[in-house]
Design a protein around this motif. Structure first.
Motif, PDB file in Angstrom:
ATOM      1  N   ALA B   2       0.619  -1.211  -0.046  1.00 55.08           N
ATOM      2  CA  ALA B   2       0.137   0.130  -0.028  1.00 55.08           C
ATOM      3  C   ALA B   2       0.882   1.309  -0.130  1.00 55.08           C
ATOM      4  O   ALA B   2       0.815   2.040   0.898  1.00 55.08           O
ATOM      5  CB  ALA B   2      -0.944  -0.047   1.207  1.00 55.08           C
ATOM      6  N   VAL B   3       1.669   1.579  -1.111  1.00 50.62           N
ATOM      7  CA  VAL B   3       2.519   2.646  -1.097  1.00 50.62           C
ATOM      8  C   VAL B   3       2.146   3.877  -1.610  1.00 50.62           C
ATOM      9  O   VAL B   3       2.473   4.870  -1.275  1.00 50.62           O
ATOM     10  CB  VAL B   3       3.860   2.275  -1.937  1.00 50.62           C
ATOM     11  CG1 VAL B   3       4.664   1.440  -1.428  1.00 50.62           C
ATOM     12  CG2 VAL B   3       3.458   2.108  -3.377  1.00 50.62           C
ATOM     13  N   TYR B   4       0.523   3.780  -1.746  1.00 54.43           N
ATOM     14  CA  TYR B   4      -0.295   4.702  -2.151  1.00 54.43           C
ATOM     15  C   TYR B   4      -0.813   5.551  -1.125  1.00 54.43           C
ATOM     16  O   TYR B   4      -1.300   6.672  -1.263  1.00 54.43           O
ATOM     17  CB  TYR B   4      -1.377   4.539  -3.444  1.00 54.43           C
ATOM     18  CG  TYR B   4      -2.127   3.406  -2.715  1.00 54.43           C
ATOM     19  CD1 TYR B   4      -3.249   3.646  -2.067  1.00 54.43           C
ATOM     20  CD2 TYR B   4      -1.793   2.023  -3.174  1.00 54.43           C
ATOM     21  CE1 TYR B   4      -4.081   2.492  -1.623  1.00 54.43           C
ATOM     22  CE2 TYR B   4      -2.522   0.963  -2.656  1.00 54.43           C
ATOM     23  CZ  TYR B   4      -3.746   1.120  -1.871  1.00 54.43           C
ATOM     24  OH  TYR B   4      -4.472   0.372  -1.438  1.00 54.43           O
ATOM     25  N   GLU B   5      -0.787   4.754  -0.079  1.00 55.40           N
ATOM     26  CA  GLU B   5      -1.415   5.252   1.249  1.00 55.40           C
ATOM     27  C   GLU B   5      -0.480   6.437   2.047  1.00 55.40           C
ATOM     28  O   GLU B   5       0.450   5.916   2.550  1.00 55.40           O
ATOM     29  CB  GLU B   5      -1.871   4.224   2.422  1.00 55.40           C
ATOM     30  CG  GLU B   5      -2.870   3.636   1.845  1.00 55.40           C
ATOM     31  CD  GLU B   5      -3.596   2.449   2.717  1.00 55.40           C
ATOM     32  OE1 GLU B   5      -2.850   2.361   3.827  1.00 55.40           O
ATOM     33  OE2 GLU B   5      -4.348   1.748   2.574  1.00 55.40           O
ATOM     34  N   HIS B   6      -0.530   7.713   1.548  1.00 58.84           N
ATOM     35  CA  HIS B   6       0.713   8.616   2.323  1.00 58.84           C
ATOM     36  C   HIS B   6       0.110   9.225   3.637  1.00 58.84           C
ATOM     37  O   HIS B   6      -0.336  10.368   3.562  1.00 58.84           O
ATOM     38  CB  HIS B   6       0.760   9.633   1.265  1.00 58.84           C
ATOM     39  CG  HIS B   6       1.622   8.936   0.124  1.00 58.84           C
ATOM     40  ND1 HIS B   6       1.917   9.639  -1.053  1.00 58.84           N
ATOM     41  CD2 HIS B   6       1.774   7.965  -0.284  1.00 58.84           C
ATOM     42  CE1 HIS B   6       2.574   8.964  -1.922  1.00 58.84           C
ATOM     43  NE2 HIS B   6       2.576   7.753  -1.566  1.00 58.84           N
ATOM     44  N   HIS B   7      -0.103   8.437   4.699  1.00 60.47           N
ATOM     45  CA  HIS B   7      -0.495   9.135   5.775  1.00 60.47           C
ATOM     46  C   HIS B   7       0.216   8.230   6.951  1.00 60.47           C
ATOM     47  O   HIS B   7       0.738   7.136   6.736  1.00 60.47           O
ATOM     48  CB  HIS B   7      -1.824   9.048   6.151  1.00 60.47           C
ATOM     49  CG  HIS B   7      -2.456   7.932   6.031  1.00 60.47           C
ATOM     50  ND1 HIS B   7      -2.780   6.915   7.110  1.00 60.47           N
ATOM     51  CD2 HIS B   7      -2.991   7.044   4.931  1.00 60.47           C
ATOM     52  CE1 HIS B   7      -3.443   6.044   6.785  1.00 60.47           C
ATOM     53  NE2 HIS B   7      -3.742   5.954   5.350  1.00 60.47           N
ATOM     54  N   TYR B   8       0.389   8.777   7.912  1.00 63.97           N
ATOM     55  CA  TYR B   8       1.022   8.076   9.224  1.00 63.97           C
ATOM     56  C   TYR B   8       0.244   7.245   9.977  1.00 63.97           C
ATOM     57  O   TYR B   8      -0.986   7.592   9.932  1.00 63.97           O
ATOM     58  CB  TYR B   8       1.677   9.207  10.271  1.00 63.97           C
ATOM     59  CG  TYR B   8       2.121   8.514  11.419  1.00 63.97           C
ATOM     60  CD1 TYR B   8       3.605   8.241  11.194  1.00 63.97           C
ATOM     61  CD2 TYR B   8       1.560   8.203  12.470  1.00 63.97           C
ATOM     62  CE1 TYR B   8       4.269   7.638  12.253  1.00 63.97           C
ATOM     63  CE2 TYR B   8       2.241   7.539  13.567  1.00 63.97           C
ATOM     64  CZ  TYR B   8       3.634   7.286  13.503  1.00 63.97           C
ATOM     65  OH  TYR B   8       4.450   6.643  14.367  1.00 63.97           O
ATOM     66  N   LYS B   9       0.875   6.012  10.179  1.00 63.61           N
ATOM     67  CA  LYS B   9      -0.079   5.112  10.723  1.00 63.61           C
ATOM     68  C   LYS B   9       0.920   4.125  11.617  1.00 63.61           C
ATOM     69  O   LYS B   9       1.732   3.950  11.115  1.00 63.61           O
ATOM     70  CB  LYS B   9      -0.883   4.173   9.798  1.00 63.61           C
ATOM     71  CG  LYS B   9      -0.191   3.450   8.667  1.00 63.61           C
ATOM     72  CD  LYS B   9      -1.023   2.530   8.090  1.00 63.61           C
ATOM     73  CE  LYS B   9      -0.100   1.389   7.165  1.00 63.61           C
ATOM     74  NZ  LYS B   9      -1.080   0.829   6.133  1.00 63.61           N
ATOM     75  N   PRO B  10       0.415   3.819  12.818  1.00 61.14           N
ATOM     76  CA  PRO B  10       1.183   2.702  13.594  1.00 61.14           C
ATOM     77  C   PRO B  10       1.245   1.508  13.094  1.00 61.14           C
ATOM     78  O   PRO B  10       0.332   1.113  12.495  1.00 61.14           O
ATOM     79  CB  PRO B  10       0.510   3.112  14.982  1.00 61.14           C
ATOM     80  CG  PRO B  10      -0.930   3.466  14.591  1.00 61.14           C
ATOM     81  CD  PRO B  10      -1.048   4.154  13.429  1.00 61.14           C
TER      82      PRO B  10
END
Lengths: 303, 287
Positions: B2-10
């Motif tokens: 999921a490299v298109y998900e550009h947000h910080y996630k734990p």
């Protein structure tokens, strides 16, 4: 909000030199700014919280875990972006970030996936297969940020993250910091000499001076409180006008012939000031909500 | 992915066991080393001697092959302590060369690039870092010393029969103990020099020096004071003492006792640990 960092009589000595003097405090902010002049003990405090230096006495807790007795558990919760260049030679950026993720305990496949994600997130997606040695300073800073967040820590220490960055890169870095802060998934401790950076990102500040806590304040609360301070510039102000302001119950002080500062009392609005001015045939040429800037807070703490 | 998900996630997935994380370091080190043809070539060359020894052992037990080559079993070298002692000597020398090539950059690169804070800010201790870096050498040197040595020993036992194994178990013990003592000491010396000397060539030279310099000193002390205790600084002599004792060779060649030889190894190991503990830190503190 639960405490993020609790400092409990924390004392650090290097040989006979005391760096931190029994500091005590509780930090709860989403993004905590760590400020202080050179030699104040900011970096020592960060290094102590990271477990690099054992406390001489006292302790600190991160998310309720003691840094003395649960050092490893604490380090699973945190990410660290050091101030100086810190890399592992001969590695491409994606390998470097993956290695850091694996050392944090992620299995190899998950580490690789997260490394790609982290590099895309910080904006190095297209350059992730380049060796770190070929990166510009701005890219290196972003790579350091990527390794600090790759394992999804709950608390991220950023030591001078905008050092040496040009304005666009600095803007990008601050945006990333704010995004992480606003995601609600991680707290940030931002150590910086640049008050503007701290002001833009942080909701709480801890100011250190000579190893003591000079100030610890909630910037948001300060900002709210400061909305009551007003700077007024008038024309044709008469003593009757100033005394009328006093009779409204406002504390005021003349700062010039036609200038004054006042604290607006509870229940009063700016509209009341204008009405008072009109009644006294006084023109209000300028009205500012005086707000203690971070610089004011910092300078006050340094006194 | 999921490299298109550009947000910080734990991260909420599984974690690897804490004890196994030091093995990440050798894995990455070997990935790097295997890019070099010289490394692969040298590694292959290290197996020439075990191959020759395998052929020799095989010939000892294959009368038809000997007949074919017109050889008498008595013409072949006997398979005894000396046979394996020479094998151990060759392989430990190769291990030393490997150490000189690989060892000096193990820690110095990390120190030069200020990488230690990145390792140590994670749930990864200084001890794990040292063990991880040391295992780069330990695993590699094991593969060219005691592992092929014990394989040869068991190969000989298999061909000769169980009674040979029972009568000669001490050979297996000697191979294992000598190689392990040697590779641990080499790895620790390499790490200590790597931590203190940032220049690779100088660190390699220092590794050579630690084996060369004590020899004239030992002989000078022997010449002046008439005691062989001057050789106690010499790791090569300590190794030869262990070799003589554990392979049951001629004890007259021993320059000091076996206990003293072990003390030499432990002494060097302790010194290296001290050197490492001083240098392997996230940041140096100036008191």
């Amino acid at each position: 909000m639960n405490p993020v960092i609790e400092l409990d009589q924390l004392r650090i000595e290097f040989g006979k030199r005391r760096i931190l003097h029994d500091i005590t405090g509780t930090l709860r902010g989403r993004c905590i700014g760590l400020l202080g002049p050179n030699g104040a003990g900011k970096t020592t405090l960060i290094h102590t919280l990271l477990g690099f230096h054992p406390p001489t006495s006292g302790t600190a807790r991160i998310f309720g875990r003691d840094i003395r007795t649960e050092a490893k558990a604490v380090r699973t919760l945190i990410g660290y972006m050091p101030e100086r260049d810190s890399f592992i030679a001969n590695l491409t950026c994606v390998h470097f970030v993956r290695l850091m993720a694996e050392l944090s305990g992620l299995p190899p496949e998950a580490a690789l996936e997260r490394a790609h994600e982290a590099l895309f997130y910080v904006g190095l997606g297209e350059a992730r297969y380049r060796k770190l040695g070929t990166y510009s300073l701005g890219m290196k800073q972003l790579a350091k940020l990527a390794q600090a967040i790759v394992h999804g820590p709950r608390l991220i220490f950023l030591d001078e993250p905008t050092n040496g960055l040009d304005p666009p890169a600095r803007k990008r870095m601050l945006e990333l910091i704010r995004e992480i802060r606003d995601s609600g998934d991680a707290h940030i401790v931002l150590s910086s000499h640049l008050l503007r950076d701290v002001e833009e990102c942080c909701d709480e500040i801890l100011i250190l001076k000579d190893g003591h806590i000079a100030a610890n304040c909630d910037l948001e609360a300060e900002r709210r409180a400061n909305r009551k301070f007003i700077e007024l510039e008038t024309r044709n102000a008469t003593p009757a006008f100033t005394s009328a302001i006093g009779s409204l119950g406002c504390d005021y002080a003349m700062t010039g012939e036609q200038r004054m500062k006042l604290v607006l009392q509870e229940g009063l609005e700016v509209r009341d000031l204008y009405q008072l001015a009109a009644a006294n045939n006084v023109q209000i040429r300028r009205l500012n909500f005086k707000r203690d800037s971070l610089e004011d807070i910092f300078l006050k703490a340094m006194e | 992915m999921a490299v298109y998900e550009h947000h910080y996630k734990p991260y909420e997935g599984q974690l690897t066991p804490t004890w196994s994380r030091f093995l990440v370091l050798p894995r990455y080190a070997y990935q790097d080393l295997l890019k070099y043809k010289f490394f692969i070539g040298f590694l292959v060359a290290c197996y020439i001697c075990p191959l020759i020894y395998t052929v020799l052992i095989y010939l000892h037990h294959n009368a038809s092959a000997l007949q074919l080559m017109d050889l008498n079993p008595r013409d072949l070298v006997p398979i005894n302590g000396m046979f394996f002692s020479i094998f151990t000597g060759i392989q430990t020398t190769l291990a030393f060369i490997f150490t000189v090539v690989i060892g000096p950059v193990l820690i110095s690169r990390d120190l030069a690039n200020n990488a230690l804070p990145l390792y140590l800010c994670r749930p990864f201790s200084r001890l794990e870092y040292i063990i991880g870096k040391m295992s780069v050498l330990l695993i590699l040197l094991s593969l060219i010393t005691w592992v092929p040595g014990l394989l040869l020993f068991f190969f000989q036992s298999f061909l000769e029969g169980g009674s040979w194994l029972v009568d000669n178990w001490w050979i297996g013990r000697a191979i294992f103990l000598i190689c392990v003592a040697w590779i641990i000491t080499l790895a620790m010396l390499a790490m200590a020099f790597s931590a203190w000397i940032k220049w690779r060539t100088a660190a390699s030279a220092a590794l050579f020096a630690i084996f060369i310099i004590p020899t004239p000193i030992g002989f000078a002390i022997q010449g002046i004071l008439g005691t062989t205790k001057g050789h106690l600084l010499n790791l090569s002599v300590a190794l030869s003492v262990l070799n003589i004792d554990l392979f049951r060779l001629d004890p007259d060649d021993k320059l000091f006792s076996t206990g003293e030889a072990w003390i030499v190894f432990f002494g060097y190991a302790a010194l290296c640990l001290f050197m490492l503990s001083r240098k392997v830190r996230a940041y140096e503190v100036v008191s």
